[in-house]
Design an enzyme around this catalytic site. Structure first.
Site, mmCIF file in Angstrom:
data_model
loop_
_atom_site.group_PDB
_atom_site.id
_atom_site.type_symbol
_atom_site.label_atom_id
_atom_site.label_comp_id
_atom_site.label_asym_id
_atom_site.label_seq_id
_atom_site.Cartn_x
_atom_site.Cartn_y
_atom_site.Cartn_z
ATOM 1 N N ASP A 131 8.320 41.051 -0.422
ATOM 2 C CA ASP A 131 8.304 41.293 -1.869
ATOM 3 C C ASP A 131 7.428 40.238 -2.543
ATOM 4 O O ASP A 131 7.927 39.329 -3.201
ATOM 5 C CB ASP A 131 9.733 41.255 -2.414
ATOM 6 C CG ASP A 131 9.778 41.568 -3.902
ATOM 7 O OD1 ASP A 131 8.949 42.368 -4.359
ATOM 8 O OD2 ASP A 131 10.637 41.004 -4.599
ATOM 9 N N PHE A 132 6.123 40.364 -2.346
ATOM 10 C CA PHE A 132 5.161 39.468 -2.984
ATOM 11 C C PHE A 132 4.643 40.159 -4.238
ATOM 12 O O PHE A 132 4.041 41.232 -4.158
ATOM 13 C CB PHE A 132 4.001 39.153 -2.043
ATOM 14 C CG PHE A 132 4.298 38.077 -1.019
ATOM 15 C CD1 PHE A 132 5.559 37.929 -0.478
ATOM 16 C CD2 PHE A 132 3.298 37.211 -0.611
ATOM 17 C CE1 PHE A 132 5.829 36.946 0.463
ATOM 18 C CE2 PHE A 132 3.554 36.227 0.335
ATOM 19 C CZ PHE A 132 4.814 36.087 0.867
ATOM 20 N N GLU A 133 4.891 39.529 -5.379
ATOM 21 C CA GLU A 133 4.486 40.104 -6.662
ATOM 22 C C GLU A 133 3.758 39.055 -7.495
ATOM 23 O O GLU A 133 3.841 37.852 -7.222
ATOM 24 C CB GLU A 133 5.706 40.618 -7.428
ATOM 25 C CG GLU A 133 6.527 41.661 -6.685
ATOM 26 C CD GLU A 133 7.734 42.116 -7.490
ATOM 27 O OE1 GLU A 133 7.554 42.470 -8.679
ATOM 28 O OE2 GLU A 133 8.843 42.108 -6.935
ATOM 29 N N ASN A 134 3.071 39.533 -8.537
ATOM 30 C CA ASN A 134 2.342 38.654 -9.446
ATOM 31 C C ASN A 134 1.341 37.793 -8.664
ATOM 32 O O ASN A 134 1.447 36.563 -8.612
ATOM 33 C CB ASN A 134 3.307 37.772 -10.239
ATOM 34 C CG ASN A 134 2.634 37.133 -11.447
ATOM 35 O OD1 ASN A 134 1.697 37.694 -12.024
ATOM 36 N ND2 ASN A 134 3.092 35.957 -11.828
#
Length: 449
Positions: A242-245
């Site tokens: 869950d890699f975001e931004n």
């Protein structure tokens, strides 16, 4: 995914030497390399001397300052890793949970309860051509950020498919610093309930620090080797990334990272999933940071975060996940990613927006708390046909409040999109927000609107 996992509690590596259990039952071991070892049965679990786990030919073991470590080289990796495992003191000696770790160590067993005999043998690896490829059951993912899930408190198992719990292990930085969240008893409970465990790993949603990680191949290699070893020792289903931004300039670097992560996981028969936002050309760090088409080549599934249609910071009230918005979004995504590689993520929460339009602020409302809210203020929900959701509008202390509810009817409408677009399965954010009995309601095929 919610923008910050602020509720996550680091449990640290919960692997203490357990207190001796009362009344361990001696068990006789059989099999060529195992006749000279003894075992115990405690509440249906078999415990053996740690050295027994080395007989599968996959692991080496070492004691270091009263801690027991497994040494192995993960599939497709060059570096030997060490992973701590728990032990239990029985009759004055240290034993390991053979029931849990035997298969990961390359061993299988049968038990004859009347004779108290445990027959152990080394697992013979099948050649690739001899392996039968069967269609995988529909994946069902339940995010459980705090390792709180208990099967007896949920009807998650009533949905048909492969039940996958996704607790939050922490960030890549937590893994590097050996400060990640872990809970061995949770893994045991999940296995006993017939469920898989696929820990979530995030990036703290920090653009600059994530970019530094994406440009450091050595850090990535060490990280990948470490979590690959952890997955093999503990028999995990795989990982949920869950890699975001992220900086959209690092899009290809993220794809390369996922490709490299997939190799040891797939080499050990594990799964790799990645969380993706819906496509939004106006959101570079939250949407344009993913090469969804390329990621589908290396990931088993891409999980659509089918929420945050109206973000937390919006000055206007809106739906977290309206049917029409989600329908349009899935159409765009299936043009980029094969539908059989897409899992539809749905929310067990909504947001209450309060204040004057243009200046509103919001707070999360869990599905389980919606009915109490309606009863408290004697609110009557109004159905919105396009959004396929009920709305509530009221004034509290003279201040305008508005929310779009998530409940049985709205979720069952969105569930139809899984079938309409032939998607792989479903995911739910998150455990602890749901209304009791919701999964049983969602499983029913009758009466859908």
């Amino acid at each position: 995914m919610l923008k910050k996992l602020t509720a996550a509690v680091l449990l640290t590596l919960a692997l203490p030497a357990a207190v001796s259990a009362a009344g361990p039952v001696p068990v006789k071991m059989k099999g060529g390399d195992f006749k000279n070892f003894n075992a115990y049965e405690v509440d249906g679990t078999f415990y053996t001397a740690p050295v027994v786990l080395t007989k599968g030919g996959k692991w080496k073991l070492s004691w270091e300052k009263d801690k027991l470590y497994v040494y192995l080289t993960p599939a497709a990796m060059k570096k030997e890793e060490k992973v701590e495992i728990p032990y239990k003191e029985l009759e004055g000696n240290r034993y390991v949970d053979f029931s849990f770790f035997s298969r990961s160590a390359g061993l299988s067993y049968t038990y004859k309860p009347k004779k108290k005999e445990l027959t152990v043998e080394k697992i013979k690896e099948k050649k690739e051509k001899d392996k039968k490829k069967e269609a995988a059951p529909r994946p069902l993912v339940l995010w459980d950020i705090n390792y709180f899930f208990k099967n007896e408190n949920s009807d998650f198992a009533s949905l048909s498919g492969t039940h996958i719990l996704a607790p939050t292990i922490g960030s890549y930085q937590d893994v590097e610093d050996n400060k990640y969240s872990w809970n061995f008893d949770y893994l045991k409970r999940a296995r006993q309930a017939g469920m898989e465990v696929m820990p979530l790993i995030h990036n703290d949603f920090e653009v600059k620090r994530t970019s530094l990680f994406m440009h450091d191949t050595k850090r990535q290699e060490n990280f990948i080797s470490k979590i690959a070893a952890l997955s093999e020792v503990y028999g995990l289903y795989g990982y949920n990334v869950d890699f975001e931004n992220m900086d959209p300039k690092d899009r290809d670097l993220f794809t390369d990272f996922m490709k490299n992560l997939s190799q040891p996981l797939h080499g050990a028969g594990k799964k790799l999933t990645v969380d993706i936002t819906v496509y939004n050309a106006g959101s570079p760090t939250w949407s344009l940071c993913y090469d969804r088409e390329k990621l589908s080549e290396f990931c088993d599934y891409e999980i659509i975060m089918g929420y945050d249609e109206t973000p937390r910071t919006s000055p206007y009230a809106g739906s977290v996940s309206s049917y029409s918005w989600l329908d349009r979004s899935i159409q765009k995504l299936t043009a980029m990613v094969p539908p059989e590689k897409l899992i539809l993520g749905l929310p067990f929460y909504t947001r209450i927006y309060e204040g004057n339009p243009g200046h509103m602020k919001s707070k999360v409302l869990a599905m389980k708390d919606q009915e109490a809210l309606m009863n408290k203020y004697r609110l009557k929900p109004i159905w919105q046909p396009d959004a396929k959701q009920y709305t509530l509008t009221w004034r509290q202390g003279g201040i305008l409040h508005r929310t779009y509810l998530e409940e049985e009817k709205s979720l069952r409408a969105k569930l139809e999109l899984e079938k309409n677009y032939n998607l792989a399965g479903l995911a739910f954010w998150r455990y602890g927000f749901e209304k009791p009995g919701i999964f049983g309601v969602l499983e029913r095929k009758d009466d859908r609107q």
